[in-house]
Design a protein around this motif. Structure first.
Motif, mmCIF file in Angstrom:
data_model
loop_
_atom_site.group_PDB
_atom_site.id
_atom_site.type_symbol
_atom_site.label_atom_id
_atom_site.label_comp_id
_atom_site.label_asym_id
_atom_site.label_seq_id
_atom_site.Cartn_x
_atom_site.Cartn_y
_atom_site.Cartn_z
ATOM 1 N N LEU A 4 40.414 44.419 49.847
ATOM 2 C CA LEU A 4 41.046 44.792 48.586
ATOM 3 C C LEU A 4 42.108 45.845 48.870
ATOM 4 O O LEU A 4 41.960 46.663 49.781
ATOM 5 C CB LEU A 4 40.011 45.348 47.618
ATOM 6 N N ASP A 8 43.812 46.741 43.170
ATOM 7 C CA ASP A 8 42.896 45.621 42.950
ATOM 8 C C ASP A 8 41.666 46.127 42.205
ATOM 9 O O ASP A 8 41.167 47.222 42.494
ATOM 10 C CB ASP A 8 42.429 45.013 44.280
ATOM 11 N N GLN A 10 37.679 46.366 41.398
ATOM 12 C CA GLN A 10 36.467 46.220 42.199
ATOM 13 C C GLN A 10 35.417 45.412 41.448
ATOM 14 O O GLN A 10 34.533 44.828 42.059
ATOM 15 C CB GLN A 10 35.919 47.582 42.589
ATOM 16 N N LEU A 17 33.936 42.334 43.276
ATOM 17 C CA LEU A 17 34.911 41.662 44.130
ATOM 18 C C LEU A 17 34.822 42.201 45.555
ATOM 19 O O LEU A 17 34.870 43.406 45.776
ATOM 20 C CB LEU A 17 36.318 41.840 43.569
ATOM 21 N N ARG A 20 40.158 39.733 49.012
ATOM 22 C CA ARG A 20 41.171 38.769 48.559
ATOM 23 C C ARG A 20 41.077 37.481 49.373
ATOM 24 O O ARG A 20 41.050 37.516 50.594
ATOM 25 C CB ARG A 20 42.566 39.336 48.768
ATOM 26 N N ALA A 23 46.873 35.039 47.408
ATOM 27 C CA ALA A 23 47.730 35.507 46.318
ATOM 28 C C ALA A 23 48.947 34.609 46.252
ATOM 29 O O ALA A 23 49.388 34.058 47.264
ATOM 30 C CB ALA A 23 48.155 36.958 46.551
ATOM 31 N N VAL A 28 46.127 36.487 41.846
ATOM 32 C CA VAL A 28 45.353 36.750 43.056
ATOM 33 C C VAL A 28 43.975 36.111 42.894
ATOM 34 O O VAL A 28 43.381 36.170 41.822
ATOM 35 C CB VAL A 28 45.191 38.272 43.285
ATOM 36 N N TYR A 30 40.122 36.244 44.332
ATOM 37 C CA TYR A 30 39.195 37.111 45.044
ATOM 38 C C TYR A 30 37.889 36.391 45.336
ATOM 39 O O TYR A 30 37.478 35.509 44.578
ATOM 40 C CB TYR A 30 38.855 38.340 44.196
ATOM 41 N N ARG A 80 43.396 42.297 32.259
ATOM 42 C CA ARG A 80 43.402 41.398 33.425
ATOM 43 C C ARG A 80 42.696 40.091 33.076
ATOM 44 O O ARG A 80 41.485 39.973 33.228
ATOM 45 C CB ARG A 80 42.695 42.052 34.602
ATOM 46 N N TYR A 82 41.128 36.576 33.621
ATOM 47 C CA TYR A 82 40.599 35.994 34.848
ATOM 48 C C TYR A 82 39.800 34.728 34.583
ATOM 49 O O TYR A 82 39.333 34.485 33.476
ATOM 50 C CB TYR A 82 39.751 37.005 35.621
#
Length: 108
Positions: A4, A8, A10, A17, A20, A23, A28, A30, A80, A82
């Protein structure tokens, strides 16, 4: 897997996470783990791609399970957005192309 980097997350939702996986233009990806230690892939989209999340999740859920990773969760709320899917081990696209060439293995 890469470590990371600064900036980034966690944790996202109920997932921590570990590093990575890759990307690109969308965001990105993970390697992550659920609370029961299930390994998952967590794709975090760039902020300008948030609207795409629902479309991507819906499309993935329409594909037969043997053809794609199963979507576990999609979260479009918060700073973020996801998408969490099952982790499928294997080479990256770059590694596969380097090994087999652009057209893939030849069929006879």
């Amino acid at each position: 897997m890469e470590i990371l980097v600064a900036g980034d997350p966690q944790r996202l939702g109920g997932y921590w996470l570990a590093g990575r996986l890759g990307a690109g233009g969308q965001g990105v990806v993970y390697e992550g783990y659920a609370g029961d230690d299930t390994r998952v892939a967590v794709k975090v989209l760039h902020r300008d791609r948030a609207a795409q999340l629902a479309k991507e999740a819906a499309a993935a859920q329409r594909v037969a399970s043997f053809c794609t990773a199963r979507v576990i969760e999609a979260c479009s709320e918060g700073p973020r957005p996801y998408l969490v899917s099952e982790y499928v081990p294997g080479p990256t696209l770059r590694e596969a192309v380097a090994r087999a060439g652009r057209s893939g293995p030849r069929r006879r």
